[in-house]
Scaffold this active site. Sequence first.
Site, mmCIF file in Angstrom:
data_model
loop_
_atom_site.group_PDB
_atom_site.id
_atom_site.type_symbol
_atom_site.label_atom_id
_atom_site.label_comp_id
_atom_site.label_asym_id
_atom_site.label_seq_id
_atom_site.Cartn_x
_atom_site.Cartn_y
_atom_site.Cartn_z
ATOM 1 N N THR A 1 2.615 -3.908 4.110
ATOM 2 C CA THR A 1 4.077 -3.915 4.075
ATOM 3 C C THR A 1 4.562 -3.186 2.825
ATOM 4 O O THR A 1 3.820 -3.004 1.862
ATOM 5 C CB THR A 1 4.617 -5.350 4.094
ATOM 6 O OG1 THR A 1 4.238 -6.029 2.877
ATOM 7 C CG2 THR A 1 4.079 -6.124 5.285
ATOM 8 N N GLY A 2 5.820 -2.771 2.856
ATOM 9 C CA GLY A 2 6.357 -2.012 1.727
ATOM 10 C C GLY A 2 5.655 -0.677 1.574
ATOM 11 O O GLY A 2 5.432 -0.194 0.455
ATOM 12 N N ALA A 3 5.313 -0.054 2.704
ATOM 13 C CA ALA A 3 4.465 1.144 2.679
ATOM 14 C C ALA A 3 5.231 2.448 2.537
ATOM 15 O O ALA A 3 4.621 3.519 2.569
ATOM 16 C CB ALA A 3 3.624 1.195 3.954
ATOM 17 N N SER A 4 6.548 2.390 2.359
ATOM 18 C CA SER A 4 7.325 3.630 2.325
ATOM 19 C C SER A 4 7.448 4.244 0.936
ATOM 20 O O SER A 4 7.950 5.358 0.798
ATOM 21 C CB SER A 4 8.732 3.380 2.894
ATOM 22 O OG SER A 4 9.423 2.414 2.113
ATOM 23 N N GLY B 1 6.015 3.823 -3.608
ATOM 24 C CA GLY B 1 5.331 3.097 -4.666
ATOM 25 C C GLY B 1 3.911 2.684 -4.345
ATOM 26 O O GLY B 1 3.118 3.444 -3.780
ATOM 27 N N ILE B 2 3.574 1.450 -4.710
ATOM 28 C CA ILE B 2 2.223 0.929 -4.520
ATOM 29 C C ILE B 2 1.826 0.946 -3.051
ATOM 30 O O ILE B 2 0.702 1.308 -2.700
ATOM 31 C CB ILE B 2 2.133 -0.506 -5.078
ATOM 32 C CG1 ILE B 2 2.282 -0.494 -6.598
ATOM 33 C CG2 ILE B 2 0.811 -1.161 -4.678
ATOM 34 C CD1 ILE B 2 2.462 -1.876 -7.211
ATOM 35 N N GLY B 3 2.743 0.554 -2.170
ATOM 36 C CA GLY B 3 2.432 0.513 -0.749
ATOM 37 C C GLY B 3 2.082 1.872 -0.192
ATOM 38 O O GLY B 3 1.118 2.017 0.569
ATOM 39 N N SER C 1 2.389 -9.972 -9.631
ATOM 40 C CA SER C 1 2.764 -9.212 -10.816
ATOM 41 C C SER C 1 2.178 -9.907 -12.037
ATOM 42 O O SER C 1 1.792 -11.078 -11.970
ATOM 43 C CB SER C 1 4.290 -9.153 -10.940
ATOM 44 O OG SER C 1 4.691 -8.679 -12.217
ATOM 45 N N TYR D 1 13.653 -12.162 -10.314
ATOM 46 C CA TYR D 1 12.421 -11.480 -9.907
ATOM 47 C C TYR D 1 11.202 -12.236 -10.419
ATOM 48 O O TYR D 1 10.246 -12.486 -9.664
ATOM 49 C CB TYR D 1 12.419 -10.050 -10.444
ATOM 50 C CG TYR D 1 11.101 -9.330 -10.251
ATOM 51 C CD1 TYR D 1 10.743 -8.834 -8.999
ATOM 52 C CD2 TYR D 1 10.214 -9.160 -11.306
ATOM 53 C CE1 TYR D 1 9.527 -8.188 -8.809
ATOM 54 C CE2 TYR D 1 9.004 -8.515 -11.128
ATOM 55 C CZ TYR D 1 8.662 -8.022 -9.882
ATOM 56 O OH TYR D 1 7.452 -7.391 -9.700
#
Length: 303
Positions: free
Chosen positions: A16-19, A21-23, A145, A158
């Site tokens: 997930t969050g693959a669009s 940064g880290i993903g 994190s 956060y």
Amino acid sequence: MSTTLKKIADQVVVITGASSGIGLATAELLAEMGASVVLAARSEKTLLHVAGRITGRGGRAIAVPCDVSDRSQVEALAKTAIRTFGRIDTWVNNAGLGMYGRADTFREEDARRLFDINFWGAVNGCVVALPHLKSSGGALITVGSEVSDSYAPLMSIYVATKHAIKGYVDVLRVEVEEVDKLPVAVTLIQPTAVDTPFPQHAKNDMLKEPKLPDPMIQAQDVAEAILHAAEHPTREKKVGAMSLVSTTLSKLIPSVADRLSAGRVDDLTYDEKPRNPNGALYQASEATGVAGRTNGTGGNQSR
């Protein structure tokens, strides 16, 4: 029961969050190593572009639009992965956003939305992925994190979401690995500050543009830690020297950690007005103009 994980080249991995940064860095590295990759995020156009780039190089990837805060969408993500590739070997909960501002001046609506994405998004991923991993084994990896074990000024909500994630993952690990003795490796990845579009995607209540403190590591560093955990059962992994320093100080010498943390306040903003205060909290990261990037945009001098 001992857990034996497949080689990356033999795995089907959902991230997930693959669009960005880290993903994004992780997805591209997975594909390069031969994995079949299921890319998930809210930014559909960017995902389709990334998937096309991977398949154009001979890799295997599909794009699945998904808001991880919605359990039904996460369930649909898993079903699409199974329908396309037949199984799930590793699930990576990576989607998440930041929120900058003083600890006493945030909007409750924004704070709850951040928890929906960061905390409940990870919980949704765990709950949905586990039934698929229990039968044949696999890795369940969540990106936390360094502030899962420490803290940073101007990022209170956060930090709270990352503390909550660690608490949940720690309990889940005990239940899955020690009580039920299932062949599932439950991992928490704890990177230090990473040079990604994180500040540009964050909700910003400050009067200046947010940034992450130096020194920063690269998204590739975290991607490599994730791939290692996908092949080798790992309890948790701190990525970057500052992650180890910050968490150790917070536990052993908290008064020193407090002073050092306070001294980094000026390193959390650029000397310019906010570019996009709403970030990607209520919209896909494509709306911020920095989706599809593994690195951040920096200040005025480097954009």
